[in-house]
Write a protein that holds these residues in place. Structure first.
Motif, short mmCIF file in Angstrom:
data_model
loop_
_atom_site.label_atom_id
_atom_site.label_comp_id
_atom_site.label_asym_id
_atom_site.label_seq_id
_atom_site.Cartn_x
_atom_site.Cartn_y
_atom_site.Cartn_z
N GLY A 70 30.67 24.40 28.03
CA GLY A 70 31.06 23.12 27.45
C GLY A 70 30.70 21.91 28.28
O GLY A 70 31.12 20.79 27.95
N GLY A 98 32.45 30.17 28.58
CA GLY A 98 32.08 28.78 28.34
C GLY A 98 32.78 27.82 29.27
O GLY A 98 32.19 26.86 29.79
N TYR A 100 35.29 32.27 25.13
CA TYR A 100 35.75 30.97 25.59
C TYR A 100 35.80 30.85 27.11
O TYR A 100 35.45 29.81 27.68
#
Length: 335
Positions: free
Chosen positions: A221, A189, A186
């Protein structure tokens, strides 16, 4: 034909008289791999990282015809003193140039610079170009500072002036919002998205309109963030014509999506649905094949998912081959 625009290398060795803060590569008993020791990092690097013949063998096995080689991202140690960072960069760049020169029909190289000192980094770009490298790899942040910060603008302006490409590789920055176990998932990203957004919001994209930039893992993202920025700019959904009186952040310049479509994005997003979305939003002329090889295993064969999403032949050829050379500023060998 397929060009992998996101592949990494490591030098096989470092000078015996290198500063103590330099990496070391130690032999592994009974193997062709070597052990990278760099601060707290311990990484077993197989020979494809540093041996051109082994790379070519593995490229052939995966259906890869060309690689854009950049340093393994942990070498981008912006916490080093600038002088040590420059010495490390020059050693890595020399190795990269030598490996690429062993088979220029198969390899092009990106160097590195000590971006912790933007003036030194900008001054080193001419040497990068003169070594035959096509650009540089940088991290998505410099010790937690976004690369869109104005202090880095002279570096990007010099890269634009020299016609060098810049590959932004997502790298974790300190955060207490997510557990350390998410640094490779995460957080990477998030970092890619923050880097791309910062270059637009901070004005670098406007001030360097001809700069060729690409982002690892499709800038994380970012592809889902930029339509919101577009809405704030335009006051409309679905990229309909802007209604400035309804917009919350309108200006007379290019829109956020216009800026986003100047960037390149690699295809290492691990899902056909994500690839379809990126092609639809950014355009087939903005995507590159990327694998993170050999740090991560390639999809077998390379580009398999791209070939399943029903792209017209011209668009597929752009992503598989031609876009990589446009990013590098090179004429694409005909396929």
């Amino acid at each position: 034909m397929l060009a992998d625009a996101h592949a990494h290398l490591l030098p096989r060795d470092y000078p015996a008289d290198a500063p103590a803060c330099f990496p070391r590569m130690e032999p592994v008993d009974g193997e062709s791999a070597r052990l990278l020791l760099f601060g707290a990092m311990r990484f077993k690097a197989r020979d494809a990282f540093f041996d051109a013949e082994r790379r070519i063998e593995e490229m052939a096995a995966s259906g890869v015809d060309f690689e854009v080689l950049s340093p393994m991202p942990p070498l981008l140690r912006y916490d080093l003193p600038a002088g040590d960072g420059l010495t490390l960069a020059r050693h890595v760049n020399e190795f990269t140039a030598t490996l690429c020169a062993s088979d220029p029909a198969r390899f092009a190289g990106l160097g590195m610079v000590p971006l912790q000192d933007p003036e030194v980094a900008a001054a080193e770009l001419a040497a990068v170009r003169d070594a035959g490298l096509r650009g540089v790899e940088i991290a998505s942040n410099v010790l937690g500072v976004s690369i869109g910060d104005e202090r880095f603008l002279p570096f990007f302006a010099e890269a634009e002036r020299l016609g060098l490409a810049v590959f932004v590789h997502a790298m974790p920055s300190p955060t207490d919002r997510l557990p350390p176990s998410t640094m490779g998932t995460y957080v990477v990203g998030l970092e890619g998205a923050l880097a791309a957004a910062s270059l637009i919001a901070g004005g670098t994209a406007a001030k360097c309109p001809d700069l060729r930039l690409s982002f690892s893992h499709a800038a994380g993202g970012f592809g889902l963030m930029v339509p919101r920025a577009q809405y704030f700019w335009s006051g409309t959904w679905n990229e309909e014509p802007p209604v400035p009186e309804r917009a919350l952040a309108h200006d007379d310049g290019p829109s956020p999506l216009d800026y986003a479509r100047r960037f390149y994005y690699d295809s290492a997003v691990f899902d056909a649905r994500a690839l379809r979305y990126l092609v639809d939003l950014m355009g087939a002329d903005r995507l590159l094949v990327g694998s993170d090889f050999p740090a991560m295993p390639r999809e077998e064969p390379a580009g398999r998912t791209l070939r399943t999403i029903g792209l017209p032949e011209a668009e597929l050829n752009d992503i598989l081959w031609d876009n990589a050379f446009r990013f590098l500023g090179m004429a694409a060998p005909r396929h």
